[in-house]
Scaffold this active site. Structure first.
Site, PDB file in Angstrom:
ATOM      1  N   LYS A  89     -10.292  -7.873  20.582  1.00 45.10           N
ATOM      2  CA  LYS A  89     -11.785  -7.111  19.468  1.00 45.10           C
ATOM      3  C   LYS A  89     -11.917  -8.582  18.578  1.00 45.10           C
ATOM      4  O   LYS A  89     -13.219  -8.854  18.977  1.00 45.10           O
ATOM      5  CB  LYS A  89     -12.239  -5.493  19.257  1.00 45.10           C
ATOM      6  CG  LYS A  89     -11.961  -5.256  20.098  1.00 45.10           C
ATOM      7  CD  LYS A  89     -11.779  -3.359  18.976  1.00 45.10           C
ATOM      8  CE  LYS A  89     -11.142  -2.328  20.144  1.00 45.10           C
ATOM      9  NZ  LYS A  89     -11.647  -2.070  21.297  1.00 45.10           N
ATOM     10  N   HIS A 114      -5.778 -10.282  10.220  1.00 48.05           N
ATOM     11  CA  HIS A 114      -4.247  -9.152  10.298  1.00 48.05           C
ATOM     12  C   HIS A 114      -4.718  -8.475  12.114  1.00 48.05           C
ATOM     13  O   HIS A 114      -5.651  -8.038  12.035  1.00 48.05           O
ATOM     14  CB  HIS A 114      -5.751  -8.381   9.118  1.00 48.05           C
ATOM     15  CG  HIS A 114      -5.186  -7.007   9.275  1.00 48.05           C
ATOM     16  ND1 HIS A 114      -3.250  -6.585   7.578  1.00 48.05           N
ATOM     17  CD2 HIS A 114      -5.393  -6.167   8.753  1.00 48.05           C
ATOM     18  CE1 HIS A 114      -3.588  -5.551   8.141  1.00 48.05           C
ATOM     19  NE2 HIS A 114      -4.987  -4.539   8.558  1.00 48.05           N
ATOM     20  N   GLU A 136       0.989  -1.193  -0.413  1.00 44.07           N
ATOM     21  CA  GLU A 136       0.476  -0.503   0.175  1.00 44.07           C
ATOM     22  C   GLU A 136       1.485   1.230  -0.015  1.00 44.07           C
ATOM     23  O   GLU A 136       0.387   2.131  -0.003  1.00 44.07           O
ATOM     24  CB  GLU A 136      -1.109   0.434   1.239  1.00 44.07           C
ATOM     25  CG  GLU A 136      -1.627  -0.805   1.503  1.00 44.07           C
ATOM     26  CD  GLU A 136      -3.299  -0.628   2.243  1.00 44.07           C
ATOM     27  OE1 GLU A 136      -2.521  -0.249   3.385  1.00 44.07           O
ATOM     28  OE2 GLU A 136      -4.139  -1.349   2.519  1.00 44.07           O
ATOM     29  N   CYS A 144      -3.255  -6.722   3.679  1.00 45.20           N
ATOM     30  CA  CYS A 144      -3.054  -8.472   4.036  1.00 45.20           C
ATOM     31  C   CYS A 144      -3.816  -9.046   3.230  1.00 45.20           C
ATOM     32  O   CYS A 144      -3.666 -10.141   2.576  1.00 45.20           O
ATOM     33  CB  CYS A 144      -2.950  -8.907   5.171  1.00 45.20           C
ATOM     34  SG  CYS A 144      -4.079  -9.197   6.025  1.00 45.20           S
ATOM     35  N   SER A 183      -8.711  -2.197   4.240  1.00 54.83           N
ATOM     36  CA  SER A 183      -9.746  -1.812   4.327  1.00 54.83           C
ATOM     37  C   SER A 183      -9.833  -0.757   2.950  1.00 54.83           C
ATOM     38  O   SER A 183      -9.255  -0.988   2.210  1.00 54.83           O
ATOM     39  CB  SER A 183      -8.658  -0.151   4.905  1.00 54.83           C
ATOM     40  OG  SER A 183      -8.239  -0.177   6.637  1.00 54.83           O
ATOM     41  N   SER A 232     -13.021   2.877  11.903  1.00 49.55           N
ATOM     42  CA  SER A 232     -11.822   1.403  11.101  1.00 49.55           C
ATOM     43  C   SER A 232     -11.886   0.602  11.643  1.00 49.55           C
ATOM     44  O   SER A 232     -12.224  -0.472  11.278  1.00 49.55           O
ATOM     45  CB  SER A 232     -10.597   2.445  10.403  1.00 49.55           C
ATOM     46  OG  SER A 232     -10.207   2.237  11.890  1.00 49.55           O
TER      47      SER A 232
HETATM   48  P1  HMG Z   1      -6.442   6.680  19.484  1.00 50.06           P
HETATM   49  O1  HMG Z   1      -7.443   7.524  19.762  1.00 50.06           O
HETATM   50  O2  HMG Z   1      -4.829   6.979  19.789  1.00 50.06           O
HETATM   51  O3  HMG Z   1      -6.566   5.353  21.582  1.00 50.06           O
HETATM   52  O4  HMG Z   1      -6.921   5.567  18.274  1.00 50.06           O
HETATM   53  P2  HMG Z   1      -7.749   5.668  21.962  1.00 50.06           P
HETATM   54  O5  HMG Z   1      -7.733   6.803  22.769  1.00 50.06           O
HETATM   55  O6  HMG Z   1      -8.626   4.507  21.012  1.00 50.06           O
HETATM   56  O7  HMG Z   1      -6.794   4.018  22.867  1.00 50.06           O
HETATM   57  C1  HMG Z   1      -6.951   3.187  22.185  1.00 50.06           C
HETATM   58  C2  HMG Z   1      -6.935   1.952  23.169  1.00 50.06           C
HETATM   59  O8  HMG Z   1      -6.074   2.000  24.199  1.00 50.06           O
HETATM   60  C3  HMG Z   1      -8.635   1.868  23.758  1.00 50.06           C
HETATM   61  O9  HMG Z   1      -9.300   0.706  23.761  1.00 50.06           O
HETATM   62  C4  HMG Z   1      -8.462   2.288  25.270  1.00 50.06           C
HETATM   63  O10 HMG Z   1      -9.400   2.129  26.077  1.00 50.06           O
HETATM   64  C5  HMG Z   1      -7.147   1.843  25.299  1.00 50.06           C
HETATM   65  P3  HMG Z   1     -10.970  -0.255  23.682  1.00 50.06           P
HETATM   66  O11 HMG Z   1     -11.023   0.624  23.977  1.00 50.06           O
HETATM   67  O12 HMG Z   1     -10.256   0.554  22.423  1.00 50.06           O
HETATM   68  O13 HMG Z   1     -10.074  -1.651  23.755  1.00 50.06           O
HETATM   69  N1  HMG Z   1      -6.302   2.761  26.128  1.00 50.06           N
HETATM   70  C6  HMG Z   1      -5.527   2.241  27.827  1.00 50.06           C
HETATM   71  N2  HMG Z   1      -5.959   1.403  28.026  1.00 50.06           N
HETATM   72  C7  HMG Z   1      -4.621   0.927  30.027  1.00 50.06           C
HETATM   73  N3  HMG Z   1      -4.573   2.366  29.894  1.00 50.06           N
HETATM   74  C8  HMG Z   1      -4.700   3.529  29.474  1.00 50.06           C
HETATM   75  C9  HMG Z   1      -5.343   3.299  28.151  1.00 50.06           C
HETATM   76  N4  HMG Z   1      -5.511   4.458  27.880  1.00 50.06           N
HETATM   77  C10 HMG Z   1      -5.982   3.900  26.155  1.00 50.06           C
HETATM   78  N5  HMG Z   1      -3.938   4.253  29.630  1.00 50.06           N
HETATM   79  C11 HMG Z   1      -6.483   4.003  17.013  1.00 50.06           C
HETATM   80  C12 HMG Z   1      -6.207   4.647  18.299  1.00 50.06           C
HETATM   81  C13 HMG Z   1      -6.226   2.490  16.616  1.00 50.06           C
HETATM   82  C14 HMG Z   1      -8.050   3.942  16.028  1.00 50.06           C
HETATM   83  C15 HMG Z   1      -5.635   4.984  15.961  1.00 50.06           C
HETATM   84  O14 HMG Z   1      -3.817   4.713  16.387  1.00 50.06           O
HETATM   85  C16 HMG Z   1      -5.341   4.486  14.237  1.00 50.06           C
HETATM   86  O15 HMG Z   1      -6.540   5.012  14.408  1.00 50.06           O
HETATM   87  N6  HMG Z   1      -4.577   3.824  13.871  1.00 50.06           N
HETATM   88  C17 HMG Z   1      -4.810   3.683  12.527  1.00 50.06           C
HETATM   89  C18 HMG Z   1      -6.059   3.458  12.202  1.00 50.06           C
HETATM   90  C19 HMG Z   1      -6.206   1.907  12.049  1.00 50.06           C
HETATM   91  O16 HMG Z   1      -5.307   1.097  12.805  1.00 50.06           O
HETATM   92  N7  HMG Z   1      -7.172   1.018  12.299  1.00 50.06           N
HETATM   93  C20 HMG Z   1      -7.801   0.316  12.893  1.00 50.06           C
HETATM   94  C21 HMG Z   1      -8.858  -1.084  11.919  1.00 50.06           C
HETATM   95  S1  HMG Z   1      -8.397  -0.959   9.942  1.00 50.06           S
HETATM   96  C22 HMG Z   1      -7.240  -1.902   9.347  1.00 50.06           C
HETATM   97  O17 HMG Z   1      -6.507  -2.751  10.159  1.00 50.06           O
HETATM   98  C23 HMG Z   1      -6.665  -1.382   8.232  1.00 50.06           C
HETATM   99  C24 HMG Z   1      -5.243  -1.195   7.942  1.00 50.06           C
HETATM  100  O18 HMG Z   1      -4.175  -2.240   8.346  1.00 50.06           O
HETATM  101  C25 HMG Z   1      -4.761  -0.194   7.553  1.00 50.06           C
HETATM  102  C26 HMG Z   1      -5.084  -1.139   5.875  1.00 50.06           C
HETATM  103  O19 HMG Z   1      -4.726  -2.370   5.611  1.00 50.06           O
HETATM  104  O20 HMG Z   1      -5.854  -0.931   4.926  1.00 50.06           O
HETATM  105  C27 HMG Z   1      -5.014   0.194   9.597  1.00 50.06           C
END
Ligand code: HMG
Length: 447
Positions: A253, A244, A83, A120, A364, A211
């Site tokens: 999840k 993935h 990608e 992937c 995605s 996402s």
């Molecule tokens: P964010 O705002 O950085 O993090 O976004 P958050 O506030 O949502 O926290 C992440 C997790 O940590 C949450 O867990 C929080 O509760 C926990 P959840 O509630 O979801 O189970 N957390 C804590 N836990 C313990 N102690 C703490 C603490 N603070 C928070 N102190 C996000 C995270 C993944 C959304 C961001 O990093 C992002 O946008 N990433 C890129 C997109 C992505 O990876 N999406 C995944 C699905 S899509 C995919 O897999 C395709 C991809 O590979 C692209 C492609 O392949 O084409 C991305």
């Protein structure tokens, strides 16, 4: 019919290591536990300034070919999944073949070369194409090289920065494979989605929270589609389920969803019913919202049972350990998860011969794909040839300022000049060597 599948695997990780809880979190004013406990990540692998998708892909392929005693004449296809392509016309596979031809006597003149994108899923599609090509008898006794290579960088300051990574995985697809054979049945969940995309731009536009929901929705559909063809499934059918893995928290999840589906109408659902009740069924609810709520409550109760946590430790956890140390590699992600499980099995003396894996790819845009793989008798000897610990340990740690320099060096919109600082020493590998007269990226092999 001859068995076809994955014969050998090699991984090349970007040569720099960014400590996430120790370096990135404090620099961004975040709690380190968001990384370690929430996302499940400890480090990102990043490419040094002389590395890119071509060098990492070519280096993984070169190591694989050396190890397996394969020469260019043995390869009839080179498919690259990425990608992060920087050329809208000339496929990355031709750049990689060009690199390899610098050091081999023969060439890939008569090999079919292509390029795909779809995270992937595209690596899996390339494996499928190779499988079909061999099964159709069009391969002339040759094998296919499938390479998934990415520099998964986000805009500085984007939430996605937490999940970055860079590396390549090369897989040899062949008759009578030493590692895995593939099932005929496949399940798909595929819809036009705009939660993560790069419309003619280097870094993704991403709605991170959505996402995650899109990933889960497509994965559920793919499991349902697979089950429709393959018949009822049971959690004990699968030794491992590599997903993935953009970050291990995402798999936490997805695994809950998968397990809930796997136990439906089985003795496991029945055994757990005393404690947490039966699974909610849509027909018992007046509206979808109520059903979803009940399902989410059931899933929460399910994931706190001993039965679930034991299953997760045995089936899912072994697929995640490399990802925790390298971050997301987009196209390579599920393929790294499969390798993690095999490496873990070999290291812990598990007997995986004939065991089945349920492999769950995702990209995605969006599409999920599910298929089964069966572990072959030669798996342990073969996977033990992959020196993953050496690859991970030889990375150079960088501090936050160095990370900023590296990010800028890979950013196509930042002019960092040609005399770039490097943070590791290239040795016996391909490196980026500047631009040619037609703005093509050029490479050389460092001995
Ligand atoms: P964010 O705002 O950085 O993090 O976004 P958050 O506030 O949502 O926290 C992440 C997790 O940590 C949450 O867990 C929080 O509760 C926990 P959840 O509630 O979801 O189970 N957390 C804590 N836990 C313990 N102690 C703490 C603490 N603070 C928070 N102190 C996000 C995270 C993944 C959304 C961001 O990093 C992002 O946008 N990433 C890129 C997109 C992505 O990876 N999406 C995944 C699905 S899509 C995919 O897999 C395709 C991809 O590979 C692209 C492609 O392949 O084409 C991305």
């Amino acid at each position: 019919m001859t068995d076809v599948g994955i014969d050998a695997i090699e991984i090349w990780t970007g040569k720099l290591r960014l400590d996430l809880p120790g370096t990135l979190a404090p620099a961004k004013g975040e709690d380190p536990e968001k990384y370690t406990k929430g996302l499940g990540l400890f480090a990102s692998s990043l490419p040094d300034t002389y590395e890119d998708i071509v060098t990492m892909g070519a280096n993984a392929a070169h190591r694989l070919m050396e190890r397996e005693d394969v020469v260019p004449a043995d390869i009839g296809r080179i498919d690259v999944a990425t990608e992060s392509a920087f050329d809208n016309s000339k496929p990355v596979s031709t750049y990689i073949a060009g690199c390899l031809e610098q050091i081999y006597d023969g060439d890939f003149r008569h090999a079919n070369k292509g390029e795909r994108k779809f995270a992937c899923v595209s690596g899996t599609q390339a494996i499928d194409d190779a499988y079909n090509w061999i099964r159709a008898g069009r391969h002339r006794g040759r094998s296919a090289l499938v390479i998934a290579t990415d520099t998964a960088l986000y805009e500085r300051g984007d939430a996605g920065e937490a999940t970055q990574g860079g590396g390549a995985i090369a897989m040899l697809i062949a008759e009578n494979p030493k590692l895995m054979t593939l099932s005929q049945a496949q399940g798909f969940g595929s819809m036009d989605e705009t939660d993560f995309l790069k419309p003619n731009q280097q870094f993704p536009s991403v709605d991170g929270k959505r996402s995650i929901q899109v990933y889960l929705a497509r994965m559920r559909e793919a499991i349902e589609d697979f089950e429709g063809q393959n018949g009822e499934m049971h959690p004990e059918d699968y030794a491992h389920i590599p997903f993935h893995t953009p970050f291990p928290g995402m798999v936490r999840k997805a695994a809950a969803l998968g397990y809930r589906r796997l136990i439906r109408d089985t003795d496991v659902e029945e055994a757990l019913a005393n404690k947490i009740g039966p699974q909610p069924r849509p027909e018992a609810f007046a509206d979808t919202e109520e059903y979803r709520e009940a399902l989410s409550e059931y899933t929460e109760a399910l994931t706190s049972t001993d039965r679930y946590t034991t299953w997760y430790e045995e089936v899912i956890e072994p697929t995640l350990w490399i990802s925790r140390e390298v971050g997301n590699w987009y196209t390579g992600s599920v393929h790294v998860a499969r390798a993690s499980a095999l490496l873990d099995g070999a290291a812990n003396g598990r007997d995986l011969t004939d065991a089945r894996f349920l492999v769950a790819s995702y990209g995605s845009g969006a599409q999920a794909e599910i298929h089964e793989e069966a572990v072959q008798p030669g798996w342990k000897r073969e996977i033990q040839k992959l020196p993953i610990e050496d690859h991970l340990e030889r990375r150079s740690d960088i501090d936050f300022e160095e990370y900023e320099l590296v990010h800028d060096a890979h950013n196509h919109d930042v002019d960092t000049g040609t005399d770039l600082r490097t943070f590791s020493v290239p040795e016996h590998e391909f490196v980026f060597d500047g631009w040619g007269p037609m703005n093509e990226r050029q490479y050389r092999f460092v001995t």
